[in-house]
Motif scaffolding. Structure first.
Motif, mmCIF file in Angstrom:
data_model
loop_
_atom_site.group_PDB
_atom_site.id
_atom_site.type_symbol
_atom_site.label_atom_id
_atom_site.label_comp_id
_atom_site.label_asym_id
_atom_site.label_seq_id
_atom_site.Cartn_x
_atom_site.Cartn_y
_atom_site.Cartn_z
ATOM 1 N N MET A 1 0.848 -1.187 0.000
ATOM 2 C CA MET A 1 0.000 0.000 0.000
ATOM 3 C C MET A 1 0.889 1.245 0.000
ATOM 4 S SD MET A 1 -2.998 0.914 2.657
ATOM 5 C CE MET A 1 -3.780 2.481 2.656
ATOM 6 N N ASN A 2 0.522 2.206 -0.779
ATOM 7 C CA ASN A 2 1.220 3.481 -0.848
ATOM 8 C C ASN A 2 1.113 4.191 0.502
ATOM 9 O OD1 ASN A 2 2.235 5.982 -1.498
ATOM 10 N ND2 ASN A 2 1.113 6.151 -3.387
ATOM 11 N N ASN A 3 2.184 4.813 0.942
ATOM 12 C CA ASN A 3 2.172 5.505 2.224
ATOM 13 C C ASN A 3 2.511 6.986 2.082
ATOM 14 O OD1 ASN A 3 1.674 5.369 4.988
ATOM 15 N ND2 ASN A 3 3.819 5.149 5.479
ATOM 16 N N ASP A 4 2.187 7.574 0.924
ATOM 17 C CA ASP A 4 2.442 8.998 0.700
ATOM 18 C C ASP A 4 1.596 9.850 1.643
ATOM 19 O OD1 ASP A 4 4.194 8.451 -1.357
ATOM 20 O OD2 ASP A 4 2.668 8.673 -2.912
ATOM 21 N N LEU A 5 2.147 11.007 2.024
ATOM 22 C CA LEU A 5 1.391 11.955 2.835
ATOM 23 C C LEU A 5 0.304 12.591 1.986
ATOM 24 C CD1 LEU A 5 1.117 13.514 5.549
ATOM 25 C CD2 LEU A 5 2.603 15.245 4.547
ATOM 26 N N ILE A 6 -0.900 12.580 2.502
ATOM 27 C CA ILE A 6 -2.053 13.185 1.842
ATOM 28 C C ILE A 6 -2.511 14.374 2.677
ATOM 29 C CG2 ILE A 6 -4.457 12.844 1.107
ATOM 30 C CD1 ILE A 6 -2.471 11.200 -0.502
ATOM 31 N N ASN A 28 -10.924 8.950 11.121
ATOM 32 C CA ASN A 28 -11.222 7.526 11.248
ATOM 33 C C ASN A 28 -11.132 6.758 9.932
ATOM 34 O OD1 ASN A 28 -11.612 7.666 14.024
ATOM 35 N ND2 ASN A 28 -13.758 8.215 13.797
ATOM 36 N N GLN A 29 -10.680 7.414 8.879
ATOM 37 C CA GLN A 29 -10.494 6.714 7.610
ATOM 38 C C GLN A 29 -9.368 5.683 7.749
ATOM 39 O OE1 GLN A 29 -12.415 7.302 4.714
ATOM 40 N NE2 GLN A 29 -13.618 8.475 6.189
ATOM 41 N N ASP A 30 -9.364 4.691 6.870
ATOM 42 C CA ASP A 30 -8.336 3.650 6.906
ATOM 43 C C ASP A 30 -6.941 4.211 6.643
ATOM 44 O OD1 ASP A 30 -10.147 1.647 7.477
ATOM 45 O OD2 ASP A 30 -10.458 1.127 5.377
ATOM 46 N N TYR A 31 -6.848 5.166 5.738
ATOM 47 C CA TYR A 31 -5.550 5.735 5.403
ATOM 48 C C TYR A 31 -5.171 6.738 6.489
ATOM 49 C CZ TYR A 31 -1.702 7.271 2.465
ATOM 50 O OH TYR A 31 -0.452 7.539 1.968
ATOM 51 N N LYS A 32 -4.038 6.533 7.126
ATOM 52 C CA LYS A 32 -3.667 7.322 8.311
ATOM 53 C C LYS A 32 -2.591 8.369 8.067
ATOM 54 C CE LYS A 32 -6.454 5.013 10.947
ATOM 55 N NZ LYS A 32 -7.741 5.605 11.281
ATOM 56 N N ASN A 33 -1.851 8.284 6.968
ATOM 57 C CA ASN A 33 -0.741 9.215 6.746
ATOM 58 C C ASN A 33 -1.260 10.502 6.104
ATOM 59 O OD1 ASN A 33 1.842 10.190 6.787
ATOM 60 N ND2 ASN A 33 2.448 9.197 4.885
#
Length: 84
Positions: A1-6, A28-33
């Protein structure tokens, strides 16, 4: 999974009734970064205090306070300029 800062941006103006639920929805979204930039557009209710309380709990939240009411478009454009 990509871990780029959003960067996630949100503007708030007198949103005391909905701001906490809105913030939790993003956090609470799955993507934490993420960096979560929230601008308070000179609210006259308790919105800013709620945002600050949540910002003290989650360091992904960055709070920006407008010194005068700019409206939604200018507030969001301000956040775009400082987002990563």
């Amino acid at each position: 999974m990509n871990n780029d800062l959003i960067s996630v941006i949100m503007s708030s103006f007198n949103s005391k009734k909905t701001i906490e639920k809105s913030i939790h929805s993003i956090l609470n979204q799955d993507y934490k970064n993420i960096e979560f930039l929230i601008v308070d557009d000179c609210s006259t209710d308790d919105s800013l205090n709620i945002i600050k309380e949540l910002g003290n709990i989650d360091n992904r939240i960055k709070i920006i306070e407008n010194t005068k009411n700019l409206g939604l478009t200018k507030s969001l454009n301000r956040l775009l300029k400082i987002s990563n």
